[in-house]
Design a protein around this motif. Sequence first.
Motif, PDB file in Angstrom:
ATOM      1  N   PHE A  21       0.836  -1.204   0.000  1.00  0.00           N
ATOM      2  CA  PHE A  21       0.000   0.000   0.000  1.00  0.00           C
ATOM      3  C   PHE A  21       0.875   1.259   0.000  1.00  0.00           C
ATOM      4  CE2 PHE A  21      -2.680  -3.222   2.091  1.00  0.00           C
ATOM      5  CZ  PHE A  21      -3.807  -3.161   1.276  1.00  0.00           C
TER       6      PHE A  21
ATOM      7  N   ASP B 142       1.515   3.620  -2.296  1.00  0.00           N
ATOM      8  CA  ASP B 142       0.900   4.860  -2.796  1.00  0.00           C
ATOM      9  C   ASP B 142      -0.073   5.441  -1.776  1.00  0.00           C
ATOM     10  OD1 ASP B 142       2.314   4.754  -5.151  1.00  0.00           O
ATOM     11  OD2 ASP B 142       0.747   3.660  -6.229  1.00  0.00           O
ATOM     12  N   GLU B 143      -0.890   4.568  -1.182  1.00  0.00           N
ATOM     13  CA  GLU B 143      -1.843   5.042  -0.179  1.00  0.00           C
ATOM     14  C   GLU B 143      -1.106   5.602   1.037  1.00  0.00           C
ATOM     15  OE1 GLU B 143      -3.854   2.112  -2.781  1.00  0.00           O
ATOM     16  OE2 GLU B 143      -1.923   2.208  -1.747  1.00  0.00           O
TER      17      GLU B 143
ATOM     18  N   PHE C 130       0.270   9.078   0.042  1.00  0.00           N
ATOM     19  CA  PHE C 130      -0.779  10.096   0.025  1.00  0.00           C
ATOM     20  C   PHE C 130      -1.252  10.433   1.434  1.00  0.00           C
ATOM     21  CE2 PHE C 130      -1.896   8.335  -4.375  1.00  0.00           C
ATOM     22  CZ  PHE C 130      -1.019   9.214  -4.982  1.00  0.00           C
ATOM     23  N   GLY C 131      -1.326   9.406   2.301  1.00  0.00           N
ATOM     24  CA  GLY C 131      -1.749   9.646   3.672  1.00  0.00           C
ATOM     25  C   GLY C 131      -0.776  10.539   4.427  1.00  0.00           C
TER      26      GLY C 131
END
Length: 415
Positions: A345, A347-348, A351-352
Amino acid sequence: MLAQGFEATVARRYLRRPGAKGPVSLNAVLPTVAVAIGVFVLIFVMAIMNGYRVNLLDKILGYHGHVLVHGFQGEISDYRTLTDELSAVEGVVSAMPFTEAQVMLTHRGRAWGALVRGLPNEFFDPAKLNINNVVAGDLKAAPDLGGLVLGSELARNLGVTVGDEVTVISPRTVSTPFGSTLRYLAYPVAAVVEIGVFQFDESFVGMPLAEAQRFFRLGDTVTNIEFFLEDADAIDIVAPEMQAIAGSRAYIRSWRSFNAALFGILQSERVMMFIVLSLIVLVAVFNVGSSLFMLVKDRRADIAVLRTMGATNASIRRIYVFVGLFIGILGIVIGAILAALAIFFLDELKFGVEFLLGINVWDPSVRFLSEMSAIVDWNETILVVVVTMVLTFIATILPARRAAKLDPVEVLRYE
């Protein structure tokens, strides 16, 4: 076996909170968490660095090739013959003759420096150009349109898109009845592409080879020929052979000479980062050792009772070594799972972090690459596991020896 029978039973009991069967003792939880964090950070950061190094190397080699042939006078006149001769060398899989020159691009008052590459028509293909994606337009239609292919950042800086016209200004002057002047022509933008390296996306201009030869007045010549090898590491064998064939017609440069300092720094940084992050694991292992010392102190009476019941010094040592190794193995498993989830995860997660902290975690202008990626090196991962296990085992030796040396008579006298 390391521990069996009553030794394993006692070790499992010591991992629980005193006086309870369910909850786990803090002496086990805290060092396990510390080891898990250390393993997670080490695996995750090394995967990010491996992904960065591999992708940067791939993009640079995809742009420059493994072998680059230059003309001594800046031009290669018999490039077709030379390309065929050098392509016959064992290990060479493809070749591309091209021209390259610095220019200035202008559009509606905006100007930007760029590097024009005159490419053969068959190389106007995403796979052959090794680009990430075609942002706009049709790359394969560029030769028929007589148009240009621009890097995505260059197009953004000029404020152009497919169908707009840009003026290409060459620094080479041409003679006119009124004196020397710069040569310039307007071309339509046929496609906008993202190569994946910020500096390339900011300067790349693809032009059909025939048009580039006409614009720069090169005649039927090229400035460079790039070759791709089946094995990039075979360059030390292939390059001398290619230079012998080229002779005085051209000189050879290998991929090792392109950004040699950058690749050297990346390799050194990789090693140093592994060493520095290993210190986190080392601190976590010290936590295992200190927790075992506390466990020995808390279980002095238990150790004395075990000794009076016939337990040997070796049995006592194995109990505490078993406890320490169990903590280490559990921490490694949890850390590896966390690292796998973070990589999956990625990319998530990126971004987070950007949303929470309000910062750009991956700035392409600084990081060179447009995208953040992670590649797991299994050899490194195995090394992390082995190092953690060895350090954990070493950390258990002193507490285990101290437990084994306790005198049961003295302990029971004061308990």
